[in-house]
Design an enzyme around this catalytic site. Structure first.
Site, PDB file in Angstrom:
ATOM      1  N   LYS A 149      14.702  24.116  52.206  1.00  0.00           N
ATOM      2  CA  LYS A 149      13.334  24.534  51.305  1.00  0.00           C
ATOM      3  C   LYS A 149      13.842  24.645  49.838  1.00  0.00           C
ATOM      4  O   LYS A 149      14.976  24.885  49.658  1.00  0.00           O
ATOM      5  CB  LYS A 149      12.533  25.410  52.111  1.00  0.00           C
ATOM      6  CG  LYS A 149      13.441  26.729  52.268  1.00  0.00           C
ATOM      7  CD  LYS A 149      12.836  27.860  52.677  1.00  0.00           C
ATOM      8  CE  LYS A 149      12.360  28.778  51.341  1.00  0.00           C
ATOM      9  NZ  LYS A 149      13.228  29.676  50.729  1.00  0.00           N
TER      10      LYS A 149
ATOM     11  N   HIS B 200      16.539  28.668  57.713  1.00  0.00           N
ATOM     12  CA  HIS B 200      17.638  29.257  58.324  1.00  0.00           C
ATOM     13  C   HIS B 200      17.103  30.523  59.055  1.00  0.00           C
ATOM     14  O   HIS B 200      18.083  30.838  60.006  1.00  0.00           O
ATOM     15  CB  HIS B 200      18.537  29.774  57.033  1.00  0.00           C
ATOM     16  CG  HIS B 200      18.197  31.046  56.437  1.00  0.00           C
ATOM     17  ND1 HIS B 200      17.267  31.044  55.311  1.00  0.00           N
ATOM     18  CD2 HIS B 200      18.634  32.229  56.421  1.00  0.00           C
ATOM     19  CE1 HIS B 200      17.022  32.165  54.709  1.00  0.00           C
ATOM     20  NE2 HIS B 200      17.764  33.151  55.486  1.00  0.00           N
TER      21      HIS B 200
ATOM     22  N   LYS C 176      18.747  32.381  63.231  1.00  0.00           N
ATOM     23  CA  LYS C 176      19.117  34.074  63.402  1.00  0.00           C
ATOM     24  C   LYS C 176      18.919  34.025  65.021  1.00  0.00           C
ATOM     25  O   LYS C 176      18.188  33.558  65.589  1.00  0.00           O
ATOM     26  CB  LYS C 176      18.020  34.726  62.569  1.00  0.00           C
ATOM     27  CG  LYS C 176      18.418  34.902  61.169  1.00  0.00           C
ATOM     28  CD  LYS C 176      17.423  35.629  60.507  1.00  0.00           C
ATOM     29  CE  LYS C 176      17.287  35.426  58.986  1.00  0.00           C
ATOM     30  NZ  LYS C 176      18.516  35.971  58.089  1.00  0.00           N
TER      31      LYS C 176
ATOM     32  N   ASP D 242       8.186  30.807  48.888  1.00  0.00           N
ATOM     33  CA  ASP D 242       9.373  31.021  49.277  1.00  0.00           C
ATOM     34  C   ASP D 242       9.650  31.502  50.434  1.00  0.00           C
ATOM     35  O   ASP D 242      10.755  31.228  51.101  1.00  0.00           O
ATOM     36  CB  ASP D 242      10.104  32.218  48.111  1.00  0.00           C
ATOM     37  CG  ASP D 242      11.410  32.171  48.200  1.00  0.00           C
ATOM     38  OD1 ASP D 242      12.356  31.470  48.410  1.00  0.00           O
ATOM     39  OD2 ASP D 242      12.016  33.671  48.235  1.00  0.00           O
TER      40      ASP D 242
ATOM     41  N   HIS E  16       9.410  30.790  56.429  1.00  0.00           N
ATOM     42  CA  HIS E  16       9.984  31.804  57.378  1.00  0.00           C
ATOM     43  C   HIS E  16       9.256  32.432  58.142  1.00  0.00           C
ATOM     44  O   HIS E  16       9.311  32.686  59.229  1.00  0.00           O
ATOM     45  CB  HIS E  16      10.835  32.695  56.461  1.00  0.00           C
ATOM     46  CG  HIS E  16      12.190  32.172  55.727  1.00  0.00           C
ATOM     47  ND1 HIS E  16      12.725  31.138  56.113  1.00  0.00           N
ATOM     48  CD2 HIS E  16      12.690  32.644  54.443  1.00  0.00           C
ATOM     49  CE1 HIS E  16      13.307  30.623  55.131  1.00  0.00           C
ATOM     50  NE2 HIS E  16      13.352  31.675  54.159  1.00  0.00           N
TER      51      HIS E  16
HETATM   52  C1  BG6 Z   1      15.615  32.605  51.128  1.00  0.00           C
HETATM   53  C2  BG6 Z   1      14.809  32.840  50.186  1.00  0.00           C
HETATM   54  O1  BG6 Z   1      14.979  31.415  52.039  1.00  0.00           O
HETATM   55  O2  BG6 Z   1      15.654  33.487  52.245  1.00  0.00           O
HETATM   56  C3  BG6 Z   1      15.135  34.066  49.551  1.00  0.00           C
HETATM   57  O3  BG6 Z   1      14.659  31.836  49.257  1.00  0.00           O
HETATM   58  C4  BG6 Z   1      15.232  35.287  50.669  1.00  0.00           C
HETATM   59  O4  BG6 Z   1      14.251  34.508  48.377  1.00  0.00           O
HETATM   60  C5  BG6 Z   1      16.086  34.819  51.807  1.00  0.00           C
HETATM   61  O5  BG6 Z   1      15.905  36.137  49.703  1.00  0.00           O
HETATM   62  C6  BG6 Z   1      16.229  35.805  52.601  1.00  0.00           C
HETATM   63  O6  BG6 Z   1      16.994  35.216  53.652  1.00  0.00           O
HETATM   64  P1  BG6 Z   1      18.101  36.479  54.584  1.00  0.00           P
HETATM   65  O7  BG6 Z   1      18.534  35.491  55.798  1.00  0.00           O
HETATM   66  O8  BG6 Z   1      18.979  36.993  53.259  1.00  0.00           O
HETATM   67  O9  BG6 Z   1      17.063  37.365  54.885  1.00  0.00           O
END
Ligand code: BG6
Length: 514
Positions: A155, A185, A189, A242, A247
């Protein structure tokens, strides 16, 4: 002594990493591949071909080793561990906007001599290059058969429904849906994958997982970090695009979906898509009742003074980009009718914490005396995603002695206590699935499209009406006042994330509803 473990079940694989010197490859992709290498999960025959504008094998190795040292979940590698991996690396300088350059890739000895190998094209490049790479690969005949090649994108997949469709149609002109792996991602998790295990490997949750017992669901992804060095990207994205579009909506789907028939990529993704399809569309005139935005101003986090978003490097002094977004969604189906899902995310919040809170209904009749404190803490199930990993059931218990008093207590499962094995990084899980050709944890085109469609009224309304009150929350807070109003309108409050983690001697059991 380290002896290299090999995964002989997987076919010979060429991993072509576009943007090999970039931030994503350096911070996330290659440290994850390196850990798969240490765990013996890479194919026995594996080559990583690093592609970038001005790249040499020496520069590639230096950069990737630096990334592994800085970001791997394991300690810095020994020389032997590194050299076992470094031997798999090759570099190819390429200008991705030059279509002829893809012919050089097709002629590259590592590619040409391994015609039958599986190929993974990993686009760790900015989205404006997605088209050029997909078209370039196709023009050079590098799509290479459905079973053998995969293309991976990260993304942001567009910044609205139209740009998503444009990217998607280019990709699908050359690759079939089965070949396209869209990363989110969060889905890699462990704690996120465990949502399905919790719900569907235990018989006790499903009977109460519905509107009869659940009052509402809150998904919180709060970050303490600010925009950092990502101004260029973030100024065109903002928190809704974002984080929420991908997510948070994926988390919501895992909570709300119907049981799958099989743990199978298509079945699970169909069930998740059903949730998005059942979400009530947000009418343009109702956007303020369903969505709020915030932007951080200067503030304090612990004893550090932090600049506001508009003072960060590379950010416009009058930026209208939101660093906080909260959205209320309703899922119109038998299970969830009238149960709101509140999703919120923000940067520069009080705490870095991600969790899902399932708030159960109050008892229908309270048999205890009014002074006992019944219902003083609603019963809720908290799925802790990070940094604490586990599940907490918060409920009421009788306090020892007289007079009769009830008090909130917690029943807890912590990964750290239950399992001795550390969780792999999300990227490790996803890259391993990618090598296996398992798309269960990747986003399908129709899901991404449905998520954009739902959010379009908010995007359009926010673009047409710049926020008059930015900045509207101080760095180090829980977000803007308007987010409180969003839930207060439904006579609800946000629930402060649970701070307990297993090393604490005396876990907090206070009523923590704010
Ligand atoms: C990313 C976003 O996809 O996920 C970021 O672009 C964000 O802005 C991040 O900080 C958060 O991921 P994680 O795994 O660090 O919680």
């Amino acid at each position: 002594m380290h002896t290299e473990k090999l995964n002989t079940h997987l076919p010979e694989t060429q991993f072509i990493l576009f943007g090999a010197l970039g931030d994503l490859a350096w911070r996330l992709v290659v440290p994850a591949l390196f850990n798969l290498h240490l765990d013996g999960l890479l194919p026995g025959k594996f080559r990583l071909i690093g592609v970038d504008r001005q790249i040499t094998a020496a520069r590639l190795k230096e950069r990737l080793l630096d990334g592994i040292r800085s970001f791997s979940r394991r300690a810095a590698p020994s020389d032997e561990q590194w050299s076992g991996f470094a031997d798999k690396l090759e570099a190819l300088p390429m200008n991705l906007q030059d279509p002829d350059a893809f012919r050089a890739l097709a002629e590259f000895p590592g590619i040409k001599q391994a015609e039958t190998a599986a190929r993974i094209y990993y686009l760790a490049v900015p989205p404006f290059l997605f088209d050029a790479v997909a078209n370039g690969l196709a023009a050079a005949g590098l799509q290479h058969g459905e079973a053998q090649s995969r293309i991976v994108l990260e993304k942001p997949l567009g910044r609205d429904i139209a740009s998503f469709r444009a990217i998607d149609s280019t990709l699908r002109a050359h690759f079939s849906e089965r070949q396209i792996y869209r990363m989110d991602h969060f889905l890699g998790k462990e704690t996120v994958q465990n949502i399905l295990a919790m719900r569907f490997a235990n018989p006790i949750f499903e009977p109460i997982w519905n509107r009869r017992y659940i009052d509402h669901v809150t998904v919180t992804v709060a970050e303490q970090i600010g925009v950092g060095h990502r101004a260029g990207y973030y100024e065109r994205a903002g928190a809704l695009r974002d984080m929420v579009q991908n997510h948070l909506m994926q988390l919501m789907c895992l909570v709300a979906m119907e049981p799958p028939v099989a743990y199978d990529a298509d079945d699970i993704r169909n069930k998740k898509l059903d949730v998005l399809r059942a979400c009530r569309p947000i009418r343009p005139d109702a956007v303020p009742l369903h969505a709020v935005r915030g932007q951080y101003g200067e503030g304090w986090l612990k004893d550090e003074r932090l600049p506001g978003y508009r003072e960060e490097p590379g950010i416009a002094a009058d930026s209208n980009i939101e660093t906080y977004a909260a959205v209320k969604l309703l899922v119109d189906n038998w299970r969830w009718q009238d149960v709101p899902f509140y999703l919120r995310t923000g940067k520069r919040m009080t705490d870095a914490v991600s969790e899902i809170s399932i708030r159960f209904r109050d008892v229908p009749h309270n048999a205890f005396p009014a002074v006992s404190g019944a219902n003083s803490q609603p019963v809720r199930l908290v799925i802790q995603i990070q940094p604490q990993e586990g599940i907490i059931l918060k409920f009421m218990a009788k306090q020892p002695g007289t007079p009769l008093r009830l008090r909130p207590v917690d029943m807890r499962f912590a990964y750290r206590e239950a399992f001795s094995k550390p969780s792999p990084a999300a990227y490790e899980t996803l890259l391993h699935d990618l090598l296996l050709g398992d798309a269960t944890l990747f986003m399908r085109s129709d899901q991404v499209q449905a998520a954009w469609e739902l959010l379009m009224p908010i995007i359009e309304s926010w673009e047409a009406n710049p926020a008059p009150d930015f900045p509207n929350y101080p760095a180090g807070s829980w977000g803007p006042e308007s987010a409180e109003r969003l839930v207060a309108r439904d006579s609800r409050t946000w629930l402060t994330p649970s701070q307990w983690h297993p090393q604490c001697d005396s876990p907090a059991t206070d009523d923590d509803e704010r």
